[in-house]
Design a protein around this motif. Structure first.
Motif, short mmCIF file in Angstrom:
data_model
loop_
_atom_site.label_atom_id
_atom_site.label_comp_id
_atom_site.label_asym_id
_atom_site.label_seq_id
_atom_site.Cartn_x
_atom_site.Cartn_y
_atom_site.Cartn_z
N ILE B 72 113.98 68.18 37.98
CA ILE B 72 114.67 69.32 37.41
C ILE B 72 115.10 68.82 36.13
N SER B 73 115.08 69.66 35.00
CA SER B 73 115.13 69.22 33.63
C SER B 73 116.34 70.43 32.78
N LEU B 74 116.95 69.73 31.97
CA LEU B 74 117.88 70.65 31.20
C LEU B 74 117.45 70.40 29.89
N PHE B 75 117.26 71.51 28.84
CA PHE B 75 116.76 71.40 27.88
C PHE B 75 117.80 72.00 26.88
N ILE B 76 117.94 71.36 25.70
CA ILE B 76 119.08 71.61 24.87
C ILE B 76 118.29 71.74 23.48
N ARG B 77 118.40 72.97 22.97
CA ARG B 77 117.63 73.32 21.72
C ARG B 77 118.85 73.22 20.60
N ASP B 78 118.31 72.87 19.39
CA ASP B 78 119.24 72.71 18.19
C ASP B 78 120.48 72.20 18.69
N SER B 79 120.61 70.86 19.07
CA SER B 79 121.51 70.08 19.47
C SER B 79 122.53 69.79 18.42
N GLN B 80 123.84 70.01 18.93
CA GLN B 80 124.88 69.65 17.91
C GLN B 80 125.76 68.65 18.37
N PRO B 81 126.55 67.92 17.30
CA PRO B 81 127.37 66.87 17.72
C PRO B 81 128.45 67.34 18.99
N SER B 82 128.85 68.65 19.10
CA SER B 82 129.75 68.93 19.89
C SER B 82 128.99 68.94 21.46
N ASP B 83 127.67 68.81 21.59
CA ASP B 83 126.95 68.62 22.82
C ASP B 83 127.24 67.10 23.41
N SER B 84 127.57 66.40 22.51
CA SER B 84 127.75 64.86 22.81
C SER B 84 128.66 64.75 24.23
N ALA B 85 128.04 64.43 25.23
CA ALA B 85 128.90 64.41 26.48
C ALA B 85 127.90 63.68 27.61
N THR B 86 128.57 63.43 28.79
CA THR B 86 127.90 63.31 29.90
C THR B 86 127.47 64.51 30.74
N TYR B 87 125.93 64.43 30.81
CA TYR B 87 125.43 65.62 31.78
C TYR B 87 124.98 65.20 33.21
N GLY B 97 130.05 74.15 48.09
CA GLY B 97 130.72 72.95 47.37
C GLY B 97 130.67 71.65 48.12
N GLN B 98 131.24 71.67 49.29
CA GLN B 98 131.51 70.30 49.86
C GLN B 98 129.92 69.31 49.97
N ASN B 99 128.91 70.40 49.88
CA ASN B 99 127.56 69.59 50.29
C ASN B 99 126.88 69.37 48.97
N PHE B 100 127.48 69.53 47.89
CA PHE B 100 126.82 69.33 46.28
C PHE B 100 126.70 67.90 46.16
N VAL B 101 125.52 67.36 45.97
CA VAL B 101 125.27 65.75 45.65
C VAL B 101 124.97 65.61 44.24
N PHE B 102 125.87 64.84 43.50
CA PHE B 102 125.57 64.65 42.31
C PHE B 102 124.75 63.41 41.72
N GLY B 103 124.09 63.52 40.54
CA GLY B 103 123.68 62.42 40.11
C GLY B 103 124.61 61.83 39.10
N PRO B 104 124.30 60.49 38.78
CA PRO B 104 125.15 59.62 38.05
C PRO B 104 125.63 60.18 36.72
N GLY B 105 124.65 60.90 36.19
CA GLY B 105 125.08 61.36 34.70
C GLY B 105 124.08 60.58 33.82
N THR B 106 123.86 61.46 32.67
CA THR B 106 123.33 61.01 31.38
C THR B 106 124.02 61.21 30.15
N ARG B 107 124.47 59.95 29.48
CA ARG B 107 125.42 60.28 28.53
C ARG B 107 124.57 60.51 27.13
N LEU B 108 124.93 61.56 26.52
CA LEU B 108 124.11 61.98 25.10
C LEU B 108 125.12 61.92 24.05
#
Lengths: 117, 112
Positions: B72-87, B97-108
């Motif tokens: 799976i992918s998430l694309f962000i167009r015209d990225s802004q400094p306010s997009d700086s976060a962990t995804y 909800g109790q069955n959601f499995v989370f990834g470790p996150g990507t820091r952007l």
């Protein structure tokens, strides 16, 4: 407040001590979750409460961990005899069922950052 | 092998760039896919969700699911400094909800 509230925001404790972490969910949300977030790890599910049903404790890593939810609202996560490996951010979330989406929508608190020395 | 894998980053891009964030998974039963954004010292907040395969667009964000590749992918167009976060990506076989499995996150970091 309108969001999920957690306290304390930071907790430093000595190895072997007990700690209690508190979560105030969004009013009206029947489901409440506790997760643990360690550096480089995904959110690790700990426990889930839904209304008056028995909680799903399948994620608790050891019997040193326990949680309760009083009156279907506030929840407390207790860690007994803390160990250094318990150091992490403990996140609480509450959710409502979005029928039009067919899924649970979770709202997270800011977490409690626990450091065990 | 972890159930959900995600490059931890950090990923640094200049303002205005197109950002691509990705997760791979091993459980073919996953059908519900979510992306969360987590600012420093804050809890994750739901950004987008998709069911099964396909694309979904919301403003500058596009979520894409390829179940055949378990990717799976998430694309962000015209990225802004306010997009700086962990995804963080999250997924589950059912929509509870109790069955959601989370990834470790990507820091952007989006640099002005």
């Amino acid at each position: 407040g309108a969001g999920v509230s957690q306290s304390p925001s930071n907790k430093v404790t000595e190895k072997g001590k007990d700690v209690e972490l508190r979560c105030d969910p969004i009013s009206g949300h029947t489901a409440l979750y506790w997760y643990r977030q360690s550096l480089g790890q995904g959110l690790e599910f700990l426990i889930y409460f839904q209304g008056n049903s028995a909680p799903d404790k399948s994620g608790l890593p050891s019997d040193r961990f326990s949680a309760e939810r009083t009156g279907g609202s506030v929840s407390t996560l207790t860690i007994q005899r803390t160990q250094q490996e318990d150091s992490a951010v403990y996140l609480c979330a509450s959710s409502f069922r979005a029928d039009h989406l067919g899924m649970d929508i979770q709202y997270f608190g800011a977490g409690t950052r626990l450091s065990v020395l | 092998q972890k159930e959900v894998e995600q490059d931890p980053g950090p990923l640094s891009v200049p303002e205005g760039a197109i950002v691509s964030l990705n997760c791979t998974y091993s459980n073919s039963a996953f059908q519900y896919f979510m992306w969360y954004r987590q600012y420093s010292r804050k809890g994750p907040e739901l950004l987008m969700y998709t069911y099964s395969s396909g694309n979904k667009e919301d403003g500058r964000f596009t979520a894409q699911v390829d179940k055949s590749s378990k990717y799976i992918s998430l694309f962000i167009r015209d990225s802004q400094p306010s997009d700086s976060a962990t995804y963080l990506c999250a997924m589950s076989a059912n929509n509870y909800g109790q069955n959601f499995v989370f990834g470790p996150g990507t820091r952007l970091s989006v640099l002005p």
